[in-house]
Design a protein around this motif. Structure first.
Motif, PDB file in Angstrom:
ATOM      1  N   LYS A  28       3.018  -4.547  -4.566  1.00 24.23           N
ATOM      2  CA  LYS A  28       2.216  -3.910  -5.625  1.00 24.23           C
ATOM      3  C   LYS A  28       1.033  -3.146  -5.054  1.00 24.23           C
ATOM      4  CE  LYS A  28       2.557  -6.633  -9.832  1.00 24.23           C
ATOM      5  NZ  LYS A  28       2.394  -8.068  -9.563  1.00 24.23           N
ATOM      6  N   LEU A  29       0.330  -3.797  -4.113  1.00 25.86           N
ATOM      7  CA  LEU A  29      -0.948  -3.229  -3.657  1.00 25.86           C
ATOM      8  C   LEU A  29      -0.784  -2.016  -2.737  1.00 25.86           C
ATOM      9  CD1 LEU A  29      -4.066  -3.481  -3.547  1.00 25.86           C
ATOM     10  CD2 LEU A  29      -3.764  -4.897  -1.504  1.00 25.86           C
ATOM     11  N   PHE A  30       0.093  -2.107  -1.752  1.00 25.52           N
ATOM     12  CA  PHE A  30       0.131  -1.063  -0.726  1.00 25.52           C
ATOM     13  C   PHE A  30       0.462   0.326  -1.284  1.00 25.52           C
ATOM     14  CE2 PHE A  30       0.764  -4.022   3.226  1.00 25.52           C
ATOM     15  CZ  PHE A  30      -0.415  -4.660   2.893  1.00 25.52           C
ATOM     16  N   PRO A  31       1.410   0.444  -2.233  1.00 24.16           N
ATOM     17  CA  PRO A  31       1.647   1.783  -2.787  1.00 24.16           C
ATOM     18  C   PRO A  31       0.427   2.385  -3.485  1.00 24.16           C
ATOM     19  CG  PRO A  31       3.494   0.346  -3.268  1.00 24.16           C
ATOM     20  CD  PRO A  31       2.397  -0.528  -2.714  1.00 24.16           C
ATOM     21  N   THR A  32      -0.491   1.543  -3.964  1.00 27.57           N
ATOM     22  CA  THR A  32      -1.672   2.113  -4.622  1.00 27.57           C
ATOM     23  C   THR A  32      -2.607   2.776  -3.606  1.00 27.57           C
ATOM     24  OG1 THR A  32      -3.071   0.123  -4.529  1.00 27.57           O
ATOM     25  CG2 THR A  32      -1.591   0.321  -6.431  1.00 27.57           C
ATOM     26  N   PHE A  33      -2.375   2.515  -2.317  1.00 27.80           N
ATOM     27  CA  PHE A  33      -3.125   3.203  -1.263  1.00 27.80           C
ATOM     28  C   PHE A  33      -2.266   4.309  -0.627  1.00 27.80           C
ATOM     29  CE2 PHE A  33      -7.094   0.783  -0.310  1.00 27.80           C
ATOM     30  CZ  PHE A  33      -6.970  -0.182  -1.292  1.00 27.80           C
ATOM     31  N   GLY A  34      -1.116   4.586  -1.215  1.00 30.08           N
ATOM     32  CA  GLY A  34      -0.284   5.683  -0.727  1.00 30.08           C
ATOM     33  C   GLY A  34       0.738   5.310   0.327  1.00 30.08           C
ATOM     34  N   ARG A 101       0.903  10.640   6.731  1.00 33.26           N
ATOM     35  CA  ARG A 101       2.070   9.807   6.405  1.00 33.26           C
ATOM     36  C   ARG A 101       1.673   8.341   6.503  1.00 33.26           C
ATOM     37  NH1 ARG A 101       5.205  13.544   4.146  1.00 33.26           N
ATOM     38  NH2 ARG A 101       5.325  15.373   5.484  1.00 33.26           N
ATOM     39  N   LYS A 102       2.027   7.586   5.479  1.00 34.28           N
ATOM     40  CA  LYS A 102       1.633   6.176   5.456  1.00 34.28           C
ATOM     41  C   LYS A 102       2.845   5.290   5.177  1.00 34.28           C
ATOM     42  CE  LYS A 102      -3.023   6.899   3.503  1.00 34.28           C
ATOM     43  NZ  LYS A 102      -3.765   6.803   2.220  1.00 34.28           N
ATOM     44  N   TYR A 103       3.090   4.336   6.047  1.00 34.46           N
ATOM     45  CA  TYR A 103       4.248   3.443   5.907  1.00 34.46           C
ATOM     46  C   TYR A 103       3.833   1.983   5.965  1.00 34.46           C
ATOM     47  CZ  TYR A 103       6.525   7.784   7.033  1.00 34.46           C
ATOM     48  OH  TYR A 103       6.912   9.088   7.011  1.00 34.46           O
ATOM     49  N   TYR A 104       4.586   1.155   5.234  1.00 32.38           N
ATOM     50  CA  TYR A 104       4.426  -0.281   5.453  1.00 32.38           C
ATOM     51  C   TYR A 104       5.780  -0.896   5.757  1.00 32.38           C
ATOM     52  CZ  TYR A 104       6.025  -1.595   0.678  1.00 32.38           C
ATOM     53  OH  TYR A 104       6.756  -1.790  -0.459  1.00 32.38           O
ATOM     54  N   TYR A 105       5.759  -2.007   6.477  1.00 30.51           N
ATOM     55  CA  TYR A 105       6.997  -2.715   6.818  1.00 30.51           C
ATOM     56  C   TYR A 105       6.757  -4.198   6.641  1.00 30.51           C
ATOM     57  CZ  TYR A 105       4.435  -3.524  11.135  1.00 30.51           C
ATOM     58  OH  TYR A 105       3.464  -3.891  12.039  1.00 30.51           O
ATOM     59  N   ILE A 143      -9.157  -0.821   6.906  1.00 32.39           N
ATOM     60  CA  ILE A 143      -9.831  -2.115   7.059  1.00 32.39           C
ATOM     61  C   ILE A 143     -10.093  -2.722   5.677  1.00 32.39           C
ATOM     62  CG2 ILE A 143     -11.994  -3.207   7.807  1.00 32.39           C
ATOM     63  CD1 ILE A 143     -11.967  -1.216  10.190  1.00 32.39           C
ATOM     64  N   PHE A 144     -10.472  -1.864   4.743  1.00 29.45           N
ATOM     65  CA  PHE A 144     -10.684  -2.336   3.369  1.00 29.45           C
ATOM     66  C   PHE A 144      -9.383  -2.880   2.765  1.00 29.45           C
ATOM     67  CE2 PHE A 144     -10.579  -1.161  -1.245  1.00 29.45           C
ATOM     68  CZ  PHE A 144     -11.426  -2.162  -1.686  1.00 29.45           C
ATOM     69  N   LEU A 145      -8.272  -2.196   3.043  1.00 31.91           N
ATOM     70  CA  LEU A 145      -6.985  -2.646   2.500  1.00 31.91           C
ATOM     71  C   LEU A 145      -6.639  -4.043   3.024  1.00 31.91           C
ATOM     72  CD1 LEU A 145      -4.334  -2.303   0.958  1.00 31.91           C
ATOM     73  CD2 LEU A 145      -3.484  -0.858   2.818  1.00 31.91           C
ATOM     74  N   LEU A 146      -6.831  -4.263   4.324  1.00 34.22           N
ATOM     75  CA  LEU A 146      -6.571  -5.582   4.904  1.00 34.22           C
ATOM     76  C   LEU A 146      -7.488  -6.636   4.275  1.00 34.22           C
ATOM     77  CD1 LEU A 146      -5.295  -7.430   7.096  1.00 34.22           C
ATOM     78  CD2 LEU A 146      -7.084  -6.647   8.664  1.00 34.22           C
ATOM     79  N   TYR A 147      -8.752  -6.275   4.162  1.00 31.39           N
ATOM     80  CA  TYR A 147      -9.784  -7.161   3.616  1.00 31.39           C
ATOM     81  C   TYR A 147      -9.477  -7.519   2.167  1.00 31.39           C
ATOM     82  CZ  TYR A 147     -14.734  -8.105   2.285  1.00 31.39           C
ATOM     83  OH  TYR A 147     -15.905  -8.629   1.822  1.00 31.39           O
ATOM     84  N   LYS A 148      -9.135  -6.503   1.408  1.00 30.64           N
ATOM     85  CA  LYS A 148      -8.859  -6.726  -0.013  1.00 30.64           C
ATOM     86  C   LYS A 148      -7.589  -7.559  -0.195  1.00 30.64           C
ATOM     87  CE  LYS A 148      -7.650  -4.301  -4.288  1.00 30.64           C
ATOM     88  NZ  LYS A 148      -8.233  -5.362  -5.129  1.00 30.64           N
ATOM     89  N   PHE A 149      -6.548  -7.172   0.531  1.00 27.60           N
ATOM     90  CA  PHE A 149      -5.277  -7.878   0.390  1.00 27.60           C
ATOM     91  C   PHE A 149      -5.448  -9.377   0.643  1.00 27.60           C
ATOM     92  CE2 PHE A 149      -1.314  -9.478   2.360  1.00 27.60           C
ATOM     93  CZ  PHE A 149      -0.508  -9.402   1.245  1.00 27.60           C
TER      94      PHE A 149
END
Ligand code: ATP
Ligand code: MG
Length: 415
Positions: A28-34, A101-105, A143-149
């Protein structure tokens, strides 16, 4: 009897709920950061990791599961995700047309380490990589994304964010020389690993966990006093953006990250709750890596989270509710079809339904329903069919009552 391979494990039962909580959350969260998902192979050519992680790192020196394939080439189970994402980025020309380009795995990683609390030979990482910008605003957002997650799991008092800048090819070599000189003067007191690291990777000594090394490290020159203007400026802006995002952090000059290709920003989200396994998530900027692996000169930055460790922390903090079955259906043989039809209707309405398969006595069925944590039991027998009213038992209160077939769903929705 077969046993698991050492350092590997099965994950099941109560634990699975914690894994699902985490999996649902990053999707849910990661796509909200693109970020969009990329699925990667578990097996890669060994050379990718040697080049992508560096042959002086612990991972490549001693932690990889590597074997010779039939054609004589060497393959490795992936020990981390960044090298694979970068390979895929280059191989599939994902840099065209140019854009951020932003990817998550997400998936298992393999390292032959000594198994202990929070440290396994197969473990899971969630990671992200972003390509195409050198801006410290991107570093801060990551860093904010890691912190928030992590903090969204209510872990604020278990975790700290630590950041550092480790310079660039302009300023790091000079710092490296200073460091080598300093450690040479203290050579005899270094541990064997650090003696070996001294020429190859002296920055890693800063990160050594051996007490006698820590004492020496305390007075070593720090990189933050030796940054060039560009790096210094980048780090200053990073800190200012982190404040704007509302991230609480400490500057820790001893965070180095192993890789040669890391530049400037390095960060770790750490805990004191897992013994020596202190990092729950870690990352950094690696502007030279894409070029090093044969791609264009595009900057990159990312992080990886250790899911096994995160599960342990969430468990310490909160006990998740046990899984429940909403309704367990006991059907006498001749009315099986009615049971099947009702179970279909209930499942279509989103309820978790279990059928009693091996009908014994009602008493033994009630026991089975109980072991599955069933909220309700529905009985379909002779009386129920002839009267059109079904027996429903509330397993918490023990109360039993009759209900019309077409009111069952409504009742469950309201209770
Ligand atoms: P450590 O210092 O604990 O060995 P690391 O620096 O090797 O960690 P990274 O390569 O940065 O770890 O991997 C990112 C995250 O993956 C770590 O912060 C940690 O949460 C997790 N991780 C790494 N190795 C293991 C392992 N063997 N078992 C479980 N989790 C791990
Ligand atoms: Mg490690």
């Amino acid at each position: 009897m077969f046993k698991k391979v050492k350092g590997f494990r099965d994950i099941f039962g109560d634990d699975i709920r914690y894994w699902h909580l985490i999996e649902d959350s990053f999707k849910k969260l990661f796509p909200t950061f693109g970020y969009e998902e990329i699925k990667l192979p578990i097996l890669e050519k060994t050379e990718l990791f040697v080049r992508g992680i560096g042959d002086t790192t612990d991972i490549v020196e001693k932690e990889m599961f590597t074997f010779k394939d039939r054609d004589g080439s060497y393959l490795s189970l992936r020990p981390e995700g960044t090298a694979s994402v970068v390979r895929a980025f280059i191989e599939n020309k994902l840099y065209e047309p140019p854009a951020i380009r932003k990817y998550y795995y997400y998936g298992p990683m393999f390292r032959r380490e000594r198994p202990q609390k929070g440290r396994f030979r197969q473990f899971y990482q969630i990671g992200i990589e972003a390509f195409g910008s050198e801006s410290p605003l991107l570093d801060a957002e990551i860093i904010f994304l890691l912190y928030k997650f992590l903090n969204d799991f209510d872990l604020k008092d278990f975790l700290r964010m630590e950041i550092n800048s480790i310079g660039c090819p302009e300023c790091r070599p000079k710092y490296r020389d200073k460091l080598i000189q300093y450690f040479k003067n203290n050579y005899e007191d270094l541990c064997e690993d650090c003696k070996r690291r001294l020429e190859k990777n002296p920055l890693r000594i800063l990160d050594c966990k051996v007490e006698s090394c820590k004492v020496i490290v305390k007075d070593a020159p720090i990189i933050l006093d030796n940054l060039c203007d560009v790096c210094d400026n980048h780090f200053r802006k990073l800190k200012s953006y982190l404040n704007q995002f509302g991230v609480e952090y400490n500057v820790n000059p001893y965070i180095v990250r192993g890789l040669d290709y890391y530049v400037r920003t390095a960060f770790e989200m750490v805990t004191d709750k897992l013994g020596a396994s202190s990092a729950v998530g870690a990352g950094g900027r690696y502007d030279g890596l894409i070029k090093e692996l044969g791609g264009p000169d595009i900057p990159g930055i990312g992080f990886a989270i250790g899911v096994d460790r995160l599960v342990e922390l969430i468990k310490m903090k909160n006990e998740l509710k046990k899984d429940e079955v909403d309704i367990y259906i006991i059907t006498f043989e001749e009315f099986t079809e009615v049971g099947i039809n009702i179970s279909n209707e209930l499942r279509d309405a989103g309820f978790k339904v279990n059928l009693g398969y091996d009908l014994g006595s009602i008493k033994s069925e009630m026991k089975k329903a109980n072991r599955l944590n069933s909220r309700y039991v529905l009985i379909i027998g002779e009386d129920e069919i002839s009267s059109g009213k079904f027996t429903l038992k509330d397993m918490n209160s023990g109360e039993q009552f009759k209900i019309n077939r077409d009111e069952i769903i409504k009742f469950l929705q309201e209770n």
